[in-house]
Design an enzyme around this catalytic site. Structure first.
Site, PDB file in Angstrom:
ATOM      1  N   TYR A  67       0.861  -1.181   0.000  1.00 46.45           N
ATOM      2  CA  TYR A  67       0.000   0.000   0.000  1.00 46.45           C
ATOM      3  C   TYR A  67       0.898   1.231   0.000  1.00 46.45           C
ATOM      4  O   TYR A  67       1.309   1.722   1.059  1.00 46.45           O
ATOM      5  CB  TYR A  67      -0.896   0.031   1.243  1.00 46.45           C
ATOM      6  N   PHE A 214     -13.692  -4.493   0.397  1.00 50.94           N
ATOM      7  CA  PHE A 214     -14.581  -3.948  -0.632  1.00 50.94           C
ATOM      8  C   PHE A 214     -16.042  -4.055  -0.219  1.00 50.94           C
ATOM      9  O   PHE A 214     -16.939  -4.126  -1.064  1.00 50.94           O
ATOM     10  CB  PHE A 214     -14.367  -4.621  -1.991  1.00 50.94           C
ATOM     11  N   GLY A 218     -17.647  -2.502  -3.223  1.00 56.29           N
ATOM     12  CA  GLY A 218     -18.255  -3.508  -4.081  1.00 56.29           C
ATOM     13  C   GLY A 218     -17.489  -3.669  -5.373  1.00 56.29           C
ATOM     14  O   GLY A 218     -16.260  -3.769  -5.395  1.00 56.29           O
TER      15      GLY A 218
END
Length: 296
Positions: A67, A214, A218
């Site tokens: 990240y 998510f 989504g």
């Protein structure tokens, strides 16, 4: 219930990751390094968000060495913001994927490369051990050799607990023959990857935490939630009934899947952080849950 200064991550209850107790509302660090437009985040704002999360009772932070943006590393932001770390803070990280300095994705790590990834997380976080390491899996291949490397590092004291990510039920079972698995981290949401329903149930039966990612975004995945994803009539109706946002309803729905389900919503926005934590107090009725299940 979009959020207020009185909210607390404790409102969603707790779960144990091995011998570590965490509040079920946690924080995902992926969005700390970039703004929604793709540009680098503001360092001071990201540090403030992390400190505010801990003030709100968040004691489970999910991160990874991969990240990062050209100017920001999530692990180093966490180190700067929170070290020396609170005793009850659990930092979970992931290994398997990797990126070169330009940000391009590399092939998944080979077994002999995993120790280096673990050591990189240790260095960036300023820790002598990692609380929880998830092996991120790519596809249906066997995982025993790579998970075995992490089990050896656990035995050596570099890792406290192990988990798996992006797995199928048979891969979870394979890992469990090698070492205890305290969590499964998979993509999952009210209208996203519902094929994982069976895995959520399996985890519940075995006392393994299920940690969806998510859950808000989504199908938008790394790009975040989309307007289309928030257009579902039932989602909006339930949100209106509670004076909540659609994002809060999405988080609340995941938490209602069972006491073993943890949430790790990520944001670099202080207001969104408070709203996400407040979602832990949102209680949906059986009728609302049924309507959302049918919509999904």
């Amino acid at each position: 219930m979009t959020g207020s200064d009185e909210v607390s991550a404790a409102s969603a209850g707790t779960w144990r990751l091995g011998d570590l107790t965490v509040n079920r509302i946690g924080f995902g660090a992926m969005r700390l390094t970039r703004n929604s437009d793709g540009g680098p985040s503001d360092r001071d704002r990201a540090v403030a968000v992390l400190r505010r999360a801990v003030e709100l009772g968040v004691n489970h932070i999910d991160t990874a060495a991969f990240y990062f943006s050209p100017l920001r590393s999530a692990n180093e932001l966490i180190n700067r913001a929170l070290a020396p770390y609170p005793e009850d803070l659990v930092i979970a990280t992931k290994v398997g994927p990797g990126r070169d300095p330009s940000g391009e994705w590399l092939p998944p790590a080979r077994p002999e490369q995993l120790r280096g990834q673990v050591e990189e997380n240790l260095r960036q976080l300023g820790r002598d051990h990692l609380d929880l390491v998830n092996l991120r899996v790519h596809g249906p291949e066997p995982i025993a050799e790579r998970f075995g490397v992490l089990a050896e590092l656990r035995d050596a004291g570099l890792i406290r607990h192990l988990g798996v990510s992006n797995v199928r039920p048979e891969q979870l079972a394979e890992a469990q023959t090698i070492a205890p698995v305290v969590c499964v981290q998979n993509p999952y949401g009210v209208d996203y990857r519902r094929s994982a329903d069976d895995l959520v149930r399996i985890c519940a039966e075995q006392g393994v935490a299920f940690v969806p990612f998510f859950a808000i975004a989504g199908a938008g995945r790394e790009a975040g939630a989309t307007a289309a994803g928030d257009s579902d009539v039932e989602l909006r109706a339930v949100a209106r009934a509670h004076g909540a946002t659609v994002a809060q309803v999405r988080l609340a729905w995941t938490l209602h899947r069972g006491p073993h389900v943890l949430a790790i919503p990520g944001t670099g926005n202080p207001e969104h952080l408070v709203a996400n934590v407040a979602a832990g107090a949102l209680r949906l009725s059986p009728d609302e849950l049924a309507r959302l299940d049918q919509a999904g």
